[in-house]
Enzyme design. Structure first.
Site, mmCIF file in Angstrom:
data_model
loop_
_atom_site.group_PDB
_atom_site.id
_atom_site.type_symbol
_atom_site.label_atom_id
_atom_site.label_comp_id
_atom_site.label_asym_id
_atom_site.label_seq_id
_atom_site.Cartn_x
_atom_site.Cartn_y
_atom_site.Cartn_z
ATOM 1 N N ARG A 1 -3.752 -1.507 -6.072
ATOM 2 C CA ARG A 1 -2.948 -2.728 -5.992
ATOM 3 C C ARG A 1 -3.409 -3.669 -7.098
ATOM 4 O O ARG A 1 -4.505 -3.487 -7.654
ATOM 5 C CB ARG A 1 -3.121 -3.400 -4.622
ATOM 6 C CG ARG A 1 -4.547 -3.803 -4.337
ATOM 7 C CD ARG A 1 -4.699 -4.396 -2.948
ATOM 8 N NE ARG A 1 -6.103 -4.498 -2.608
ATOM 9 C CZ ARG A 1 -6.556 -4.703 -1.397
ATOM 10 N NH1 ARG A 1 -5.731 -4.791 -0.385
ATOM 11 N NH2 ARG A 1 -7.846 -4.808 -1.173
ATOM 12 N N SER B 1 14.902 -41.306 -12.535
ATOM 13 C CA SER B 1 13.692 -40.549 -12.244
ATOM 14 C C SER B 1 13.590 -40.429 -10.724
ATOM 15 O O SER B 1 13.560 -41.440 -10.017
ATOM 16 C CB SER B 1 12.473 -41.260 -12.822
ATOM 17 O OG SER B 1 11.325 -40.515 -12.529
ATOM 18 N N TYR C 1 12.897 -33.534 -17.476
ATOM 19 C CA TYR C 1 11.435 -33.508 -17.455
ATOM 20 C C TYR C 1 10.891 -33.660 -16.038
ATOM 21 O O TYR C 1 11.611 -34.096 -15.137
ATOM 22 C CB TYR C 1 10.840 -34.600 -18.358
ATOM 23 C CG TYR C 1 11.058 -36.021 -17.876
ATOM 24 C CD1 TYR C 1 10.169 -36.615 -16.984
ATOM 25 C CD2 TYR C 1 12.143 -36.777 -18.314
ATOM 26 C CE1 TYR C 1 10.360 -37.915 -16.536
ATOM 27 C CE2 TYR C 1 12.341 -38.071 -17.872
ATOM 28 C CZ TYR C 1 11.452 -38.646 -16.982
ATOM 29 O OH TYR C 1 11.643 -39.919 -16.533
ATOM 30 N N GLY D 1 -7.663 -7.300 4.478
ATOM 31 C CA GLY D 1 -8.544 -7.384 5.638
ATOM 32 C C GLY D 1 -7.963 -8.136 6.829
ATOM 33 O O GLY D 1 -8.641 -8.321 7.841
ATOM 34 N N HIS E 1 -1.803 -43.072 -0.191
ATOM 35 C CA HIS E 1 -2.365 -43.796 -1.328
ATOM 36 C C HIS E 1 -3.566 -43.055 -1.915
ATOM 37 O O HIS E 1 -3.653 -42.818 -3.119
ATOM 38 C CB HIS E 1 -2.768 -45.205 -0.868
ATOM 39 C CG HIS E 1 -3.415 -46.005 -1.941
ATOM 40 N ND1 HIS E 1 -4.778 -46.067 -2.091
ATOM 41 C CD2 HIS E 1 -2.894 -46.726 -2.952
ATOM 42 C CE1 HIS E 1 -5.064 -46.820 -3.137
ATOM 43 N NE2 HIS E 1 -3.931 -47.234 -3.677
ATOM 44 N N MET F 1 -5.230 -7.324 8.695
ATOM 45 C CA MET F 1 -4.672 -6.514 9.774
ATOM 46 C C MET F 1 -5.544 -5.282 10.010
ATOM 47 O O MET F 1 -6.574 -5.137 9.385
ATOM 48 C CB MET F 1 -3.238 -6.144 9.437
ATOM 49 C CG MET F 1 -2.330 -7.360 9.537
ATOM 50 S SD MET F 1 -0.687 -7.018 8.968
ATOM 51 C CE MET F 1 -0.925 -6.566 7.304
ATOM 52 N N ARG G 1 -3.209 3.060 8.745
ATOM 53 C CA ARG G 1 -3.539 1.805 8.061
ATOM 54 C C ARG G 1 -2.329 0.899 7.954
ATOM 55 O O ARG G 1 -1.218 1.354 7.717
ATOM 56 C CB ARG G 1 -4.005 2.080 6.633
ATOM 57 C CG ARG G 1 -5.308 2.814 6.512
ATOM 58 C CD ARG G 1 -5.537 3.068 5.034
ATOM 59 N NE ARG G 1 -6.488 4.121 4.813
ATOM 60 C CZ ARG G 1 -7.757 3.925 4.443
ATOM 61 N NH1 ARG G 1 -8.202 2.717 4.265
ATOM 62 N NH2 ARG G 1 -8.572 4.930 4.262
ATOM 63 N N CYS H 1 9.343 -38.061 -10.918
ATOM 64 C CA CYS H 1 7.985 -38.595 -11.079
ATOM 65 C C CYS H 1 7.221 -38.632 -9.761
ATOM 66 O O CYS H 1 6.116 -39.147 -9.700
ATOM 67 C CB CYS H 1 8.010 -39.969 -11.732
ATOM 68 S SG CYS H 1 8.809 -41.210 -10.724
ATOM 69 N N LYS I 1 0.839 -1.204 0.000
ATOM 70 C CA LYS I 1 0.000 0.000 0.000
ATOM 71 C C LYS I 1 0.880 1.263 0.000
ATOM 72 O O LYS I 1 0.678 2.162 -0.807
ATOM 73 C CB LYS I 1 -0.907 -0.011 1.239
ATOM 74 C CG LYS I 1 -1.947 1.096 1.223
ATOM 75 C CD LYS I 1 -2.681 1.194 2.545
ATOM 76 C CE LYS I 1 -3.502 -0.015 2.856
ATOM 77 N NZ LYS I 1 -4.952 0.205 2.786
HETATM 78 C C1 PEP Z 1 7.907 -41.778 -5.378
HETATM 79 O O1 PEP Z 1 8.285 -42.410 -4.406
HETATM 80 O O2 PEP Z 1 8.072 -40.558 -5.488
HETATM 81 C C2 PEP Z 1 7.183 -42.441 -6.469
HETATM 82 C C3 PEP Z 1 6.892 -41.800 -7.577
HETATM 83 O O3 PEP Z 1 6.784 -43.712 -6.272
HETATM 84 P P1 PEP Z 1 5.531 -44.139 -5.375
HETATM 85 O O4 PEP Z 1 4.777 -42.924 -5.009
HETATM 86 O O5 PEP Z 1 4.743 -45.076 -6.211
HETATM 87 O O6 PEP Z 1 6.195 -44.801 -4.226
#
Ligand code: PEP
Ligand code: MG
Length: 879
Positions: free
Chosen positions: A341, A768, A855, A106, A460, A108, A97, A835, A22
């Site tokens: 802002r 990976s 990647y 809002g 999971h 503070m 302010r 991954c 501000k």
């Molecule tokens: C991991 O452990 O990051 C992974 C991709 O394998 P999972 O989640 O299947 O153990």
């Protein structure tokens, strides 16, 4: 002497860290010659200094250095505004302010009309010739000051106001007459005496000092802390305080106050959007007591002012290269801007505004890409609850984790089978479990949403739901499921099977009953922005997917292949489960081989389909990872069923189950360890991969096979497995006289693997990073149980971010960096990706891009988020 104070005329927009958002923008507007009431900003450093002194010593006062600078700044303000506190002709009143470097709307505190007291109220009345107005300002100050400085319950003030309104038989504050306002002021002053034992301070200097201290302190109020935690804003920034000459929107019918967006913050339409109230102060608009008029009405009510607002608003937008949220006040037909802002907006608006601004020549494509928060894209890709419905809904819990975005209502079911059965019967269900297991997969697929009481962001349920693009709230720790009784215990009471609930996977909240939703919208602007994003990024984005629907979704978002096929997910259809159980339970080698042969055929069909869907894009297929007991039955009923199917006794099933049971299955007999002890398992899978690839190859495609070995920690694990598989592949290719491009790589998900990555790189074509397991093992936090304490860790500041959601750069990130640095010289052709779930997190992606990974791979619905984050990272790295 350290400057703790900057006049608006001394600062600029770049000084956000010191002056807060501000303050920096007020300074910038002043510099640009906008009509900004005079004032100055006390820096965030002064705030931090005050707060740390208070914490260390318990002494609640402003340092003399600061008070000296405040005195000087006030004198300067009096000179430049040609007004003075307590001056009988030109009375100065100020607003105090807050304003942090990051916008915290809002959260503070603010005090208006500081400088009024029993004497000045009469001066104000005389100057304005409006006694009612003067007393209205005074009662507002008394109320705000009591609440903010002394933490007096605002209800006590409201009760007094209400009593007067009832007596006068009016509905609104502004309908109260002078006598009523005078009585209210007296009653408020008595309230001070009663509640605090001392009167409202008449001395202006005390008012100011106390107001400044209170605003400083509001940096640490509960709601500000929670807001910072949710929005990942550092606690170390502090708030600046802006002291500004008051202008009065409540000084008659040629005055007013309003809020304005330069474009529509809900739709992005390029048209001023805002509201104003005549004869009112700022908080009246926010409080919603009176219904404001739309900004267009000002065109007819005050055409000159409207045209001035229109011009200035557009100037600000062009100047800041962003849609602006502006507060303005009109005092007796004179316009003032009190704040500007970057405006908050919906995802739809954000994307439209960014794209429109490029097309209007206002900003570059790079700026447009940087303007949209990648996480917001979820709003465009998943349904969300309609805001109105949500406001009216009964909240059951806010304790859950926003595990997978989306919004869904449905009837509670407690088992996967029930979820399947009821869905097939045409009902919409929410699968509610203490935690899910791989056996629940079909029920999860059938359900409209998944809710678990335990488990974190990589449990999971969370991983699978994200993979499916299904709404999921995990780790809702104030719920518990009683499976026997089929009840869900919640803080609001017990719910039963069939009861309706609504689950918000974007906030982690659960509601009672049905909440209406608004559908996902991916419009033309979205497509345009994403095309630009893909052009700008270096890092490629793949998907984690194994089912045809998920793979198609990922490709719809233009994922560059599959970064992780979790083959174990393919084992849970009943006929397959039967075979894998036969493999695990049978004592006869022959029967075990038979079971593997059958599974091979099933898997070959799956892989064929995957390669077909991938066309010529690569697919990383991970060989079996979870411990074998995950495939075995647990309930008495199921054990009985398996015993009958396999023609063995329930005792035998139980014995085998017992043998396979592990105390720490996550650290147990899983991943490549399975292949060391049961080599024919991986043989079977690789044969199935080759068979599937062969069929596709014969159809004229070129499958890009990438075989991945999980949970490697030793070269001595990887070497024999790779050697064996390589031999098998070569024999297969020779036998069928074909060439199929393939590479073999390993997951890096055990800290030891990072330190010996040079050895592993010699045995692998690609790495990976499995950041789920790598985080789990680096911290020693169970990915399934961490939900039990991570919230408290975050609340208490032990952790800044949940490391399962955002890469812990110092620890896990450092390990990844070490692994890359050691591996690259050992194998310059090594391809490196991620991954784990962090592959879809924008902050983590920036890190992965910076260290040059090839990647990232994430669940299909996160692919666009990752693509946008990759583009932002590339743009920032190039700056
Ligand atoms: C991991 O452990 O990051 C992974 C991709 O394998 P999972 O989640 O299947 O153990
Ligand atoms: Mg893993």
């Amino acid at each position: 002497m350290q400057p703790f104070i900057y006049a608006f005329s001394e600062g600029n927009a770049k000084m956000r860290e010191t002056l807060g958002g501000k303050g920096a923008n007020l300074a910038e507007m002043t510099r640009l010659g906008f009509p900004v009431p005079k004032g100055f900003t006390i820096t965030t450093h002064a705030c931090l200094d005050y707060l740390s002194h208070l914490e260390e010593t318990g002494e609640d006062h402003l340092k003399s250095e600061l008070t000296e600078q405040i005195d000087k700044a006030i004198t300067h303000l009096e000179e430049t505004s040609h007004k003075k506190f307590s001056d009988s002709k030109n009375l100065l009143l100020v607003s105090v302010r807050s304003g942090a470097p990051e916008s915290m709307p809002g959260m503070m505190d603010t005090i208006l009309n500081a400088g009024l007291n029993d004497q000045n109220v009469n001066i104000l009345a005389k100057i304005t010739q409006d006694e009612r107005f003067a007393y209205d300002c005074y009662r507002r100050l008394l109320q705000m000051y009591g609440n903010v400085v002394y933490e007096m319950d605002s209800q006590l003030f409201e009760d007094i106001l209400k009593q007067e309104k009832t007596q006068a038989q009016v509905k609104f504050d502004y309908e109260l007459d002078l006598q009523a306002l005078k009585r209210i002021v007296e009653a408020f002053k008595e309230l001070y005496l009663k509640e605090l034992g001392f009167p409202f301070p008449q001395e202006v200097k005390i008012q100011l000092t106390d107001a400044i201290k209170a605003v400083f302190k509001s940096w640490n109020n509960h709601r500000a802390k929670v807001y910072r935690r949710i929005n990942h804003i550092s606690d170390q920034l502090g708030t600046a305080v802006n002291i500004q000459e008051m202008v009065f929107g409540n000084s008659g019918t040629t005055s007013g106050t309003g809020v304005l967006f330069t474009r529509n913050p809900a739709t992005g339409e390029n048209k001023l959007f805002g509201e104003y109230l005549k004869n009112a102060q700022g908080e009246d608009v926010v409080a919603g007591i009176r219904t404001p008029s739309v900004i267009e009405d000002l065109k007819t009510e005050m055409p000159e002012i409207y045209s001035q607002i229109h011009t200035l608003a557009h100037q600000l937008e062009s100047y800041y290269h962003n849609m602006q949220d502006i507060e303005f006040t009109i005092e007796k037909e004179k316009l003032f801007f009190l704040q500007t802002r970057n405006g908050k907006r919906t995802a739809k608006a954000a994307v439209k505004i960014a794209v429109d601004m490029v097309q209007e020549g206002l900003i570059s494509k790079e700026e447009a890409i940087l303007q949209v928060d990648p996480e917001m894209l979820h709003q465009l890709l998943h349904p969300t609850f309609a805001p109105q419905s949500l406001r009216e809904a009964t909240l059951l819990s806010a304790a859950g984790l926003a595990a997978s975005p989306g919004a869904a209502s449905g009837e509670i079911v407690f088992t996967a089978d029930q979820a399947k059965a009821w869905t097939e019967a045409g009902k919409k269900v929410i699968l509610v479990r203490n935690e899910t297991s791989p056996e629940d997969i079909e029920g999860m697929h059938a359900a409209a949403a998944i809710l678990t009481c335990h488990g974190g962001m990589t449990s999971h349920a969370a991983v699978v739901a994200r993979g499916m693009g299904k709404c999921c709230v995990s780790g809702c720790s104030d719920f518990s499921v009683n499976e026997k009784e089929k009840t869900l215990l919640t803080p609001q009471g017990i719910l039963h099977e069939g009861d309706l609930i609504s689950v918000d996977g974007s906030t982690g909240r659960v509601y009672l009953g049905q909440v209406a939703t608004t559908p996902a919208i991916a419009d033309e602007s979205y497509q345009t922005l994403m095309t630009w994003a893909k052009e700008k990024s270096r890092l490629t984005v793949r998907m984690n997917a194994e089912t045809p629907t998920d793979i198609q979704t990922g490709f719809k978002f233009e994922a560059k292949g599959i970064g992780l096929v979790r083959t174990e997910h393919m084992f849970f259809k009943p006929e397959r489960l039967r075979e894998i159980r036969r493999f695990i339970l049978s004592a006869s080698d022959e029967e075990r081989q038979q079971a593997l042969d059958t599974i091979r055929d099933y898997q070959a069909e799956d892989f064929e389909q995957i390669f077909k869907l991938c066309q010529n894009a690569p697919a990383v297929i991970r060989l079996l990872d979870p411990p074998l007991h995950e495939f075995l039955p647990h309930s008495d009923e199921e054990i009985q069923q398996v015993a009958t199917d396999q023609n063995i006794s329930t005792k035998e099933v139980r014995t085998r189950l017992h043998q396979l049971q592990e105390v720490n299955p996550m650290l147990g007999h899983r991943g490549c360890r399975l292949a060391i002890t049961f080599p024919n398992l991986y043989d079977m899978q690789v044969e199935a991969i080759l068979k599937g690839a062969l069929v596709v190859k014969e159809k004229g495609l070129t499958p890009q096979v990438e075989i991945m070995i999980p949970l490697v920690g030793l070269k001595e694990e990887l070497h024999p497995i790779r050697t064996r598989l390589e031999l098998l592949i070569q024999n297969f290719l020779k036998q069928h006289q074909v060439t199929i491009p393939y590479i073999i790589g390993t997951m890096i998900e055990i800290p030891r693997a990072c330190f010996i990555s040079d050895q592993l790189a010699k045995e692998a074509d690609f790495f990976s990073f499995g950041t789920n397991d790598l985080t789990q093992m680096t911290f020693g936090f169970s990915r399934d149980d961490a939900g039990k304490f991570i919230n408290q860790y975050l609340e208490q500041g032990v952790l800044k971010r949940d490391p399962f959601q955002t890469l812990d750069k110092e620890g896990v990130g450092r390990l990844i960096q070490i692994a890359c640095e050691k591996a690259r010289p050992a194998n310059p052709n090594l391809k490196i990706g991620v991954c784990g779930e962090l592959g879809g997190d924008p902050d983590s992606i920036a890190f992965f891009d910076e260290i040059g990974l090839d990647y990232v791979s994430c669940s299909p619905y996160r692919v666009p988020v990752a693509q946008l984050a990759a583009a932002q990272s590339a743009i920032r790295l190039a700056q």
